[in-house]
Write a protein that holds these residues in place. Structure first.
Motif, short mmCIF file in Angstrom:
data_model
loop_
_atom_site.label_atom_id
_atom_site.label_comp_id
_atom_site.label_asym_id
_atom_site.label_seq_id
_atom_site.Cartn_x
_atom_site.Cartn_y
_atom_site.Cartn_z
N ASN A 17 -1.01 -3.84 -4.25
CA ASN A 17 -0.29 -3.07 -3.81
C ASN A 17 1.09 -2.83 -4.65
OD1 ASN A 17 0.56 -6.12 -3.50
ND2 ASN A 17 2.19 -5.69 -3.19
N LYS B 289 9.30 3.69 -3.08
CA LYS B 289 9.82 3.13 -1.09
C LYS B 289 10.93 2.90 -1.32
CE LYS B 289 6.20 0.14 0.30
NZ LYS B 289 5.42 -0.60 -0.95
N LYS C 102 4.74 6.28 -5.70
CA LYS C 102 4.91 6.49 -4.02
C LYS C 102 5.10 5.16 -4.17
CE LYS C 102 1.05 7.67 -2.49
NZ LYS C 102 0.84 8.65 -4.06
N GLY C 103 4.63 3.86 -4.69
CA GLY C 103 5.13 2.59 -4.69
C GLY C 103 6.14 2.06 -4.55
N GLU D 296 -1.37 2.88 -5.41
CA GLU D 296 -0.26 3.62 -4.82
C GLU D 296 0.59 4.99 -5.67
OE1 GLU D 296 2.19 0.90 -1.59
OE2 GLU D 296 1.06 -0.18 -3.14
N GLN E 288 0.36 2.52 0.45
CA GLN E 288 0.89 3.62 0.97
C GLN E 288 -0.30 4.31 -0.09
OE1 GLN E 288 4.09 6.18 0.91
NE2 GLN E 288 4.37 3.79 1.90
N ARG E 289 -1.01 5.90 0.88
CA ARG E 289 -2.26 6.22 0.24
C ARG E 289 -2.34 6.03 -1.20
NH1 ARG E 289 -3.73 10.81 -0.72
NH2 ARG E 289 -5.51 10.37 0.13
N ASP F 276 10.40 0.71 4.45
CA ASP F 276 9.35 1.04 4.67
C ASP F 276 8.58 -0.40 3.74
OD1 ASP F 276 9.61 2.72 5.99
OD2 ASP F 276 10.05 3.71 3.44
N ARG G 159 4.07 -1.68 3.39
CA ARG G 159 3.37 -0.65 4.22
C ARG G 159 3.12 -0.18 3.31
NH1 ARG G 159 7.79 2.13 8.89
NH2 ARG G 159 8.00 -0.19 9.67
N SER H 168 5.67 -2.27 -6.51
CA SER H 168 6.40 -2.31 -5.04
C SER H 168 8.01 -2.81 -6.31
CB SER H 168 6.86 -2.65 -4.47
OG SER H 168 7.10 -4.31 -4.03
#
Length: 272
Positions: free
Chosen positions: A70, A150, A146-147, A143, A159-160, A154, A157, A72
């Motif tokens: 993931n 974010k 988009k990660g 991700e 992303q696609r 959010d 959570r 972020s």
């Protein structure tokens, strides 16, 4: 019938490998990376984020493997901390190559530094060469941007995961996929909002509203999950787009489930 002649072997004309060379074909610099590792990474890993690691034995000691995590944070520290964990905690420390988005090309100084620190442009050919030909560890963030952009509301959570390109790369290289779940980065540099007009004015990827100019001392936990072998689906499984998407969703679901479990176990953002 005339017998076909073998193509000439030009390998003898290639320059010899220099023993003292400190920069790889990918632009990775032992000197620059070593400096960052002993100063910034060492401090962040041990004293600022106080990283805890679980399941490090799931990272293969030999051969190529694709790590999927993931992603972020406004200026994400996750890649460097995962790489540091493998170097610090693994029984057989190995270098980790990190795929980076093509938007780094728009920032010459940054793109050069990223390459020196082990970053490789996110392209299937590059990933295949590293996994299959060079049998290295490669880290991808499906991700993508988009990660990292974010909002805090959010957090955690996922992303696609795109169209499963990372799964295709692992399948072609017959390399296992190692899911990675990381908590702490969402709080280390959270994004509360985006200033859209400034983004257009400056041409930056995004202009986020963050609580501090640097990282907050959130407690990091990194969990390496059990590898998923990709040599179990017969010949050329990458041609089955349904299978590729199914595996991608399975990897995403496993990471998401693990994140929720880790968050449930966490008592404090700052103390763990």
């Amino acid at each position: 019938m005339k017998e076909l002649e073998a193509p000439p072997d030009h390998r003898a004309h290639l320059p010899a490998i220099e023993p003292e060379r400190q920069v790889t074909d990918w632009g990775r610099s032992e000197r620059v990376e070593g400096f960052f590792d002993k100063t910034i990474y060492e401090f962040l890993y041990h004293y600022w984020f106080r990283v805890e690691v679980e399941g490090i034995e799931h990272v293969p000691s030999t051969g190529g493997a694709l790590l999927v995590s993931n992603h972020s944070g406004a200026l994400p520290p996750d890649a460097s901390m995962i790489a540091k964990a493998i170097k610090t905690e693994h029984a057989r420390p190995r270098n980790l190559h990190m795929t980076v988005e093509h938007f780094f090309k728009g920032y010459p100084g940054l793109s050069m530094l990223v390459a020196k620190l082990g970053g490789v442009p996110a392209h299937p050919a590059n990933v295949h060469r590293l996994l299959h030909d060079e049998e290295e560890l490669v880290l991808v963030f499906p991700e993508g941007a988009k990660g990292t952009e974010k909002l805090y509301k959010d957090r955690y959570r996922l992303q696609r995961f795109g169209r499963g390109g990372f799964v295709e790369s692992a399948m072609r290289a017959r390399a296992p996929i190692v899911p990675v779940a990381l908590i702490g980065a969402e709080e280390a540099m959270p994004i509360f909002a985006h200033i859209r007009p400034l983004k257009k004015l400056t041409g930056l990827i995004y202009v986020p509203v963050i609580p501090a100019p640097g990282y907050l001392p959130a407690k990091f936990r990194i969990r390496f999950l059990e590898p998923i072998p990709t040599d179990q689906w017969g010949e050329e499984p990458w041609n089955d787009k349904g299978l590729v998407q199914t595996v991608a969703e399975e990897v995403r679901a496993r990471i998401q489930e693990e994140l929720y479990e880790m968050l449930a176990e966490r008592k404090s953002v700052w103390l763990g």
